[in-house]
Design a protein around this motif. Sequence first.
Motif, PDB file in Angstrom:
ATOM      1  N   ARG B  82       0.745  -1.179  -0.040  1.00 39.95           N
ATOM      2  CA  ARG B  82      -0.024   0.092  -0.017  1.00 39.95           C
ATOM      3  C   ARG B  82       0.846   1.253  -0.020  1.00 39.95           C
ATOM      4  N   THR B  83       1.989   1.139   0.969  1.00 33.93           N
ATOM      5  CA  THR B  83       2.788   2.442   1.063  1.00 33.93           C
ATOM      6  C   THR B  83       3.532   2.613  -0.335  1.00 33.93           C
ATOM      7  N   ARG B  84       3.939   1.582  -0.959  1.00 35.77           N
ATOM      8  CA  ARG B  84       4.812   1.490  -2.057  1.00 35.77           C
ATOM      9  C   ARG B  84       3.885   2.000  -3.254  1.00 35.77           C
ATOM     10  N   TYR B 143       4.648   9.262 -17.058  1.00 31.64           N
ATOM     11  CA  TYR B 143       4.008   9.446 -15.899  1.00 31.64           C
ATOM     12  C   TYR B 143       2.891   9.307 -15.364  1.00 31.64           C
ATOM     13  N   PHE B 144       2.093  10.269 -16.185  1.00 30.51           N
ATOM     14  CA  PHE B 144       0.635  10.348 -15.926  1.00 30.51           C
ATOM     15  C   PHE B 144       0.018   9.094 -16.271  1.00 30.51           C
ATOM     16  N   TRP B 145       0.313   8.107 -17.226  1.00 36.27           N
ATOM     17  CA  TRP B 145       0.057   6.824 -17.887  1.00 36.27           C
ATOM     18  C   TRP B 145       0.286   5.952 -16.563  1.00 36.27           C
ATOM     19  N   ARG B 146       1.669   6.090 -15.931  1.00 31.97           N
ATOM     20  CA  ARG B 146       2.131   5.281 -14.702  1.00 31.97           C
ATOM     21  C   ARG B 146       1.021   5.513 -13.514  1.00 31.97           C
ATOM     22  N   ALA B 154      -2.673  -1.211 -10.003  1.00 32.80           N
ATOM     23  CA  ALA B 154      -1.398  -2.031 -10.442  1.00 32.80           C
ATOM     24  C   ALA B 154      -0.336  -1.756  -9.275  1.00 32.80           C
ATOM     25  N   ASP B 155       0.474  -2.912  -9.056  1.00 33.86           N
ATOM     26  CA  ASP B 155       1.482  -2.840  -8.319  1.00 33.86           C
ATOM     27  C   ASP B 155       2.760  -2.271  -9.137  1.00 33.86           C
ATOM     28  N   PRO B 156       3.329  -1.047  -8.697  1.00 32.06           N
ATOM     29  CA  PRO B 156       4.429  -0.581  -9.090  1.00 32.06           C
ATOM     30  C   PRO B 156       5.327  -1.401  -9.575  1.00 32.06           C
ATOM     31  N   GLN B 157       5.802  -2.209  -8.627  1.00 34.37           N
ATOM     32  CA  GLN B 157       6.753  -3.158  -8.785  1.00 34.37           C
ATOM     33  C   GLN B 157       7.002  -4.069  -9.948  1.00 34.37           C
ATOM     34  N   VAL B 158       5.473  -4.542 -10.165  1.00 38.43           N
ATOM     35  CA  VAL B 158       5.000  -5.245 -11.346  1.00 38.43           C
ATOM     36  C   VAL B 158       5.309  -4.675 -12.591  1.00 38.43           C
ATOM     37  N   LEU B 159       4.951  -3.222 -12.474  1.00 37.36           N
ATOM     38  CA  LEU B 159       4.936  -2.349 -13.668  1.00 37.36           C
ATOM     39  C   LEU B 159       6.598  -2.460 -14.257  1.00 37.36           C
ATOM     40  N   ASP B 160       7.381  -2.245 -13.138  1.00 35.25           N
ATOM     41  CA  ASP B 160       8.807  -2.085 -13.186  1.00 35.25           C
ATOM     42  C   ASP B 160       9.372  -3.396 -13.671  1.00 35.25           C
TER      43      ASP B 160
END
Lengths: 431, 171
Positions: B82-84, B143-146, B154-160
Amino acid sequence: MSIALVSCLMTLIALATIGSPIALSMIVSAVVYLAVKGQDLGLAAEQIIQGLYDSFVILAIPLFIVAANFMNAGTISDRLTHFCLAIVGRLRGGMGHVNVVTSLIFAGMSGSAVADVVGMGKMSIDMMIKDNRYPLGYAAAITAATAVIGPIIPPSIPMVLYAIVSDASIGYLFLGGVMPGLLMTAAMMALNSYMAHKMNVPLEEPVPLREIPAVTFRALPALLMPVILLTGIYGGATTPTEAAAIAAAYAFFVAAIFYRALSFETIRRVMHESARSSASVGLIIGSALIFNYIVASENIPAQVANSMKGVDIAPIVFLLLLNFLFLILGCLLDASTIILVIIPIFIPTVKALGIDLVHFGVVAVVNCMIGLITPPYGVLLFVLNAVTGVPLRVIIQNIWPWVWTLVASLLLMIFFPEIVLWLPKQFGYQG
Amino acid sequence: MDRFRARFETVALDIAAIMLGALFIVFLMQIAARYLFNAPLLWTLEACLTLWLWVVFWGGAFILREKDHVRFDVLYEVVGLRTRRAFAFVSAVALGGGFLAALPATWSYISFYQIKRSSVIGIRLDIVFSVYAIFAVALIVRYFWRAALIARGADPQVLDAREAQDGRAIQ
């Protein structure tokens, strides 16, 4: 400190803490600064574009990156390791020494500590832990620590960065790094001997003396790289930027023709990687230059210099305090950020106190490179973890003796400026 | 969509690699002209600096993945999901917003240079500098898409990680 500067720094710290890319965070906080000050927001773009477009010296950086990546793509690391095994492998703690000395030689080719770890790291570690001779943590720690020598022995990307912000001569900075690099090598070999005794590591089978010429010959093209580079620069034939291009061309020819290690696909991959690193370093430099603009327009360097005048501080005390600060910052910040943003703040004071700019530069770069292996934020630790899969916890547990050894070498360089300046003076540096 | 993106990335990488290769070759030409033929070329330095500018911003726009940037990600890696997500969302909005806010002024700075040409080759400087505008617009979109993806769960780590997958074979 103006409100604009405070909001700028708060933005930067906030964005950086939550994991935003540092370069982009710096650009955005510069925009915040300009907005609060009511200045034209286009100034940020202007500073970053002009900063990158106007400096000839800066071109050395992509060229050194290309050189390092071509060296890595060849089978050079393999040949170097065999060479070092033949020379120092017979000593107690042999593999550890091999690790130190390969880093030293590799340092003469690459100019970047990260390139060294990527190039040599996995292989060095695999050789050390084979048959359980050394604990994994020890092997990882020594590999990270010895990579620190990379940017101290010329060529050196961080020293190019320092030259950009300080106007000190790159040639003399490169020369100034040679003795400190050797000193650090000696210190780490001593530590390795001591640890090998303590762990009672078995001796290696020595490579027969008659094989040494053949092994040396196989490694020769790689060994010649620093010689070519330094002769070019100090023979007065080429500027450091030109030397960087020649180094890259040389690396290409050695890898392609002599070692036959380059296919079209490899070249393409090497150029992809180099473009990535160049873009990432370029953005850091560009955005740090906007920060320099802000720092300068807030008149901070002069204020620091003035406030130091009142304190009547001895140069050596100032150097020690500054180095202490850099070491602390090195645990948290990236080395290029420290060199490009923090160091310029103190340069007027350094000059006012009569501290030699080459001495200061080399000491500062050594300091920042130690920052590469100090937790929690040590880039080399992360890269090593990514390349070899050794858990960060294991690396960090074992890194401290190496950090202290390097800090001791740093102290020697601070107290005895001649360690840095002796060699440049032999080549006509006036000091 | 993903296939299109992967394809686009490879092309962008190739373009960056060609520009860097050209920089390298032009620089060697300059050295050869000066030392071997004793006839220094004037246009080479300008060409190299232009290519360098383009490699940096083209690269920043299209080939640097979140993980390739220099980042202080110690905290980001250890906090909970959640924090991430909050971190990554705030970061994406701030970066996209920052570049967007500066975009009009940036554009007027760049277009101001249409009256000036580079001193040796004579390219209009607004064209040379336009790569910064490409960079800024690409970052705003990215960055707006992200931020939108993260806002939708979405989990940002999964995106990365997915980004890193697309750039496979590299590193």
